[in-house]
Design a protein around this motif. Sequence first.
Motif, PDB file in Angstrom:
ATOM      1  N   ASP A  21       0.812  -1.224   0.000  1.00 32.28           N
ATOM      2  CA  ASP A  21       0.000   0.000   0.000  1.00 32.28           C
ATOM      3  C   ASP A  21       0.842   1.270   0.000  1.00 32.28           C
ATOM      4  OD1 ASP A  21      -2.331  -1.466  -0.054  1.00 32.28           O
ATOM      5  OD2 ASP A  21      -2.526  -1.510   2.128  1.00 32.28           O
ATOM      6  N   GLU A  22       1.916   1.281   0.781  1.00 29.02           N
ATOM      7  CA  GLU A  22       2.767   2.474   0.861  1.00 29.02           C
ATOM      8  C   GLU A  22       3.328   2.810  -0.521  1.00 29.02           C
ATOM      9  OE1 GLU A  22       6.813   3.957   3.182  1.00 29.02           O
ATOM     10  OE2 GLU A  22       5.907   2.055   3.714  1.00 29.02           O
ATOM     11  N   PHE A  23       3.736   1.783  -1.272  1.00 27.48           N
ATOM     12  CA  PHE A  23       4.248   1.994  -2.629  1.00 27.48           C
ATOM     13  C   PHE A  23       3.140   2.520  -3.540  1.00 27.48           C
ATOM     14  CE2 PHE A  23       4.319   0.149  -6.931  1.00 27.48           C
ATOM     15  CZ  PHE A  23       5.344   0.895  -7.472  1.00 27.48           C
ATOM     16  N   GLN A  24       1.955   1.896  -3.483  1.00 31.58           N
ATOM     17  CA  GLN A  24       0.850   2.301  -4.358  1.00 31.58           C
ATOM     18  C   GLN A  24       0.480   3.769  -4.125  1.00 31.58           C
ATOM     19  OE1 GLN A  24      -0.276   0.612  -6.869  1.00 31.58           O
ATOM     20  NE2 GLN A  24       0.821  -1.256  -6.413  1.00 31.58           N
ATOM     21  N   GLN A  25       0.426   4.188  -2.855  1.00 31.78           N
ATOM     22  CA  GLN A  25       0.100   5.581  -2.537  1.00 31.78           C
ATOM     23  C   GLN A  25       1.218   6.516  -2.993  1.00 31.78           C
ATOM     24  OE1 GLN A  25      -0.562   5.319   1.669  1.00 31.78           O
ATOM     25  NE2 GLN A  25      -2.606   4.428   1.453  1.00 31.78           N
ATOM     26  N   GLY A  26       2.447   6.125  -2.745  1.00 30.34           N
ATOM     27  CA  GLY A  26       3.587   6.948  -3.139  1.00 30.34           C
ATOM     28  C   GLY A  26       3.678   7.105  -4.647  1.00 30.34           C
ATOM     29  N   LEU A  27       3.470   6.005  -5.370  1.00 29.63           N
ATOM     30  CA  LEU A  27       3.522   6.051  -6.830  1.00 29.63           C
ATOM     31  C   LEU A  27       2.424   6.957  -7.375  1.00 29.63           C
ATOM     32  CD1 LEU A  27       4.707   5.093  -9.514  1.00 29.63           C
ATOM     33  CD2 LEU A  27       3.115   3.161  -9.426  1.00 29.63           C
ATOM     34  N   SER A  28       1.233   6.839  -6.820  1.00 25.50           N
ATOM     35  CA  SER A  28       0.119   7.676  -7.257  1.00 25.50           C
ATOM     36  C   SER A  28       0.461   9.156  -7.077  1.00 25.50           C
ATOM     37  CB  SER A  28      -1.137   7.309  -6.469  1.00 25.50           C
ATOM     38  OG  SER A  28      -2.198   8.146  -6.838  1.00 25.50           O
ATOM     39  N   ILE A  30       3.504  10.490  -6.879  1.00 23.26           N
ATOM     40  CA  ILE A  30       4.600  10.835  -7.802  1.00 23.26           C
ATOM     41  C   ILE A  30       4.047  11.116  -9.195  1.00 23.26           C
ATOM     42  CG2 ILE A  30       6.598   9.879  -9.024  1.00 23.26           C
ATOM     43  CD1 ILE A  30       7.249   8.383  -6.354  1.00 23.26           C
ATOM     44  N   LEU A  31       3.181  10.224  -9.682  1.00 31.51           N
ATOM     45  CA  LEU A  31       2.618  10.380 -11.028  1.00 31.51           C
ATOM     46  C   LEU A  31       1.733  11.620 -11.117  1.00 31.51           C
ATOM     47  CD1 LEU A  31       1.808   6.652 -11.907  1.00 31.51           C
ATOM     48  CD2 LEU A  31       3.763   8.021 -12.662  1.00 31.51           C
ATOM     49  N   ASP A  32       0.929  11.876 -10.079  1.00 26.76           N
ATOM     50  CA  ASP A  32       0.078  13.074 -10.065  1.00 26.76           C
ATOM     51  C   ASP A  32       0.926  14.344 -10.106  1.00 26.76           C
ATOM     52  OD1 ASP A  32      -2.150  11.472  -9.970  1.00 26.76           O
ATOM     53  OD2 ASP A  32      -2.529  11.763  -7.827  1.00 26.76           O
ATOM     54  N   ASN A  33       1.988  14.388  -9.297  1.00 26.62           N
ATOM     55  CA  ASN A  33       2.871  15.562  -9.270  1.00 26.62           C
ATOM     56  C   ASN A  33       3.563  15.762 -10.617  1.00 26.62           C
ATOM     57  OD1 ASN A  33       2.234  16.145  -6.619  1.00 26.62           O
ATOM     58  ND2 ASN A  33       4.029  15.119  -5.771  1.00 26.62           N
ATOM     59  N   HIS A  34       3.994  14.663 -11.239  1.00 24.95           N
ATOM     60  CA  HIS A  34       4.662  14.770 -12.542  1.00 24.95           C
ATOM     61  C   HIS A  34       3.693  15.291 -13.602  1.00 24.95           C
ATOM     62  CE1 HIS A  34       7.804  14.022 -15.450  1.00 24.95           C
ATOM     63  NE2 HIS A  34       6.933  13.384 -16.223  1.00 24.95           N
ATOM     64  N   LYS A  39       1.633  19.689 -17.075  1.00 26.47           N
ATOM     65  CA  LYS A  39       0.526  20.581 -17.434  1.00 26.47           C
ATOM     66  C   LYS A  39       0.929  22.047 -17.292  1.00 26.47           C
ATOM     67  CE  LYS A  39      -3.475  17.646 -16.527  1.00 26.47           C
ATOM     68  NZ  LYS A  39      -4.660  17.440 -15.691  1.00 26.47           N
ATOM     69  N   GLU A  40       1.804  22.343 -16.327  1.00 26.67           N
ATOM     70  CA  GLU A  40       2.282  23.716 -16.163  1.00 26.67           C
ATOM     71  C   GLU A  40       3.095  24.138 -17.383  1.00 26.67           C
ATOM     72  OE1 GLU A  40       4.442  23.967 -12.486  1.00 26.67           O
ATOM     73  OE2 GLU A  40       2.676  23.470 -11.289  1.00 26.67           O
ATOM     74  N   GLN A  41       3.843  23.198 -17.949  1.00 20.79           N
ATOM     75  CA  GLN A  41       4.668  23.497 -19.122  1.00 20.79           C
ATOM     76  C   GLN A  41       3.818  23.552 -20.389  1.00 20.79           C
ATOM     77  OE1 GLN A  41       7.578  20.363 -18.974  1.00 20.79           O
ATOM     78  NE2 GLN A  41       8.590  21.201 -17.178  1.00 20.79           N
ATOM     79  N   ILE A  45      -1.529  18.932 -22.268  1.00 16.98           N
ATOM     80  CA  ILE A  45      -1.139  17.564 -21.888  1.00 16.98           C
ATOM     81  C   ILE A  45      -2.184  16.987 -20.938  1.00 16.98           C
ATOM     82  CG2 ILE A  45       0.564  16.212 -20.596  1.00 16.98           C
ATOM     83  CD1 ILE A  45       2.715  18.021 -21.709  1.00 16.98           C
ATOM     84  N   THR A  46      -2.633  15.763 -21.237  1.00 14.75           N
ATOM     85  CA  THR A  46      -3.651  15.111 -20.401  1.00 14.75           C
ATOM     86  C   THR A  46      -3.133  13.860 -19.707  1.00 14.75           C
ATOM     87  OG1 THR A  46      -4.443  13.861 -22.307  1.00 14.75           O
ATOM     88  CG2 THR A  46      -5.554  15.959 -21.830  1.00 14.75           C
ATOM     89  N   SER A  47      -1.988  13.336 -20.159  1.00 13.32           N
ATOM     90  CA  SER A  47      -1.449  12.140 -19.514  1.00 13.32           C
ATOM     91  C   SER A  47       0.073  12.111 -19.659  1.00 13.32           C
ATOM     92  CB  SER A  47      -2.048  10.872 -20.136  1.00 13.32           C
ATOM     93  OG  SER A  47      -1.652  10.773 -21.492  1.00 13.32           O
ATOM     94  N   ILE A  48       0.698  11.282 -18.829  1.00 11.97           N
ATOM     95  CA  ILE A  48       2.150  11.129 -18.845  1.00 11.97           C
ATOM     96  C   ILE A  48       2.512  10.158 -19.970  1.00 11.97           C
ATOM     97  CG2 ILE A  48       4.139  10.341 -17.511  1.00 11.97           C
ATOM     98  CD1 ILE A  48       2.520  10.959 -14.973  1.00 11.97           C
TER      99      ILE A  48
END
Length: 153
Positions: A21-28, A30-34, A39-41, A45-48
């Motif tokens: 669970d800790e990995f799943q939450q952390g990955l989520s 990380i991906l959201d922040n990326h 999107k700021e740039q 862009i709608t997806s990674i």
Amino acid sequence: MANPQEEVYKQYLNYDWDSFDEFQQGLSEILDNHLETLKEQDPSITSIPALDKQQLTNQAKVFFFCNKTGEILNLEDYEDWKLHNGDKYIKSKQVEEVQEDSSAPYTSNYQNVVELIMSGKPVPGIKQIPDTVLSGQGSTASQSQRAKPWEKN
């Protein structure tokens, strides 16, 4: 002589990421922040991109694996090891799934595409782009070459 890291690689290869669970939450996170950074740039862009997402996922796995187990794992060394040895160390459940999938027959659509390619006929839905080179449309350099540090006065 066996690679001393091989046991760590085997452990990492068969790690249960889905129930971590800790990995799943952390990955989520990380991906959201990326995605927000992308999107700021460029707001369109709608997806990674898939390769970026895979790289971020792999880096997160190594980080969480090392934190959880206390082991040290170099991702490049692991990928090289996996390329040459990984198949024989995947847990049997995963090997069974792979074997079942590999024995599945190809779809008729796939067979049709293969036949078209093999016979040299055009594949529907694939745009044909002519092999042309446009000459005389290049630009010329307008800046002078920078002086090297030892050339400066």
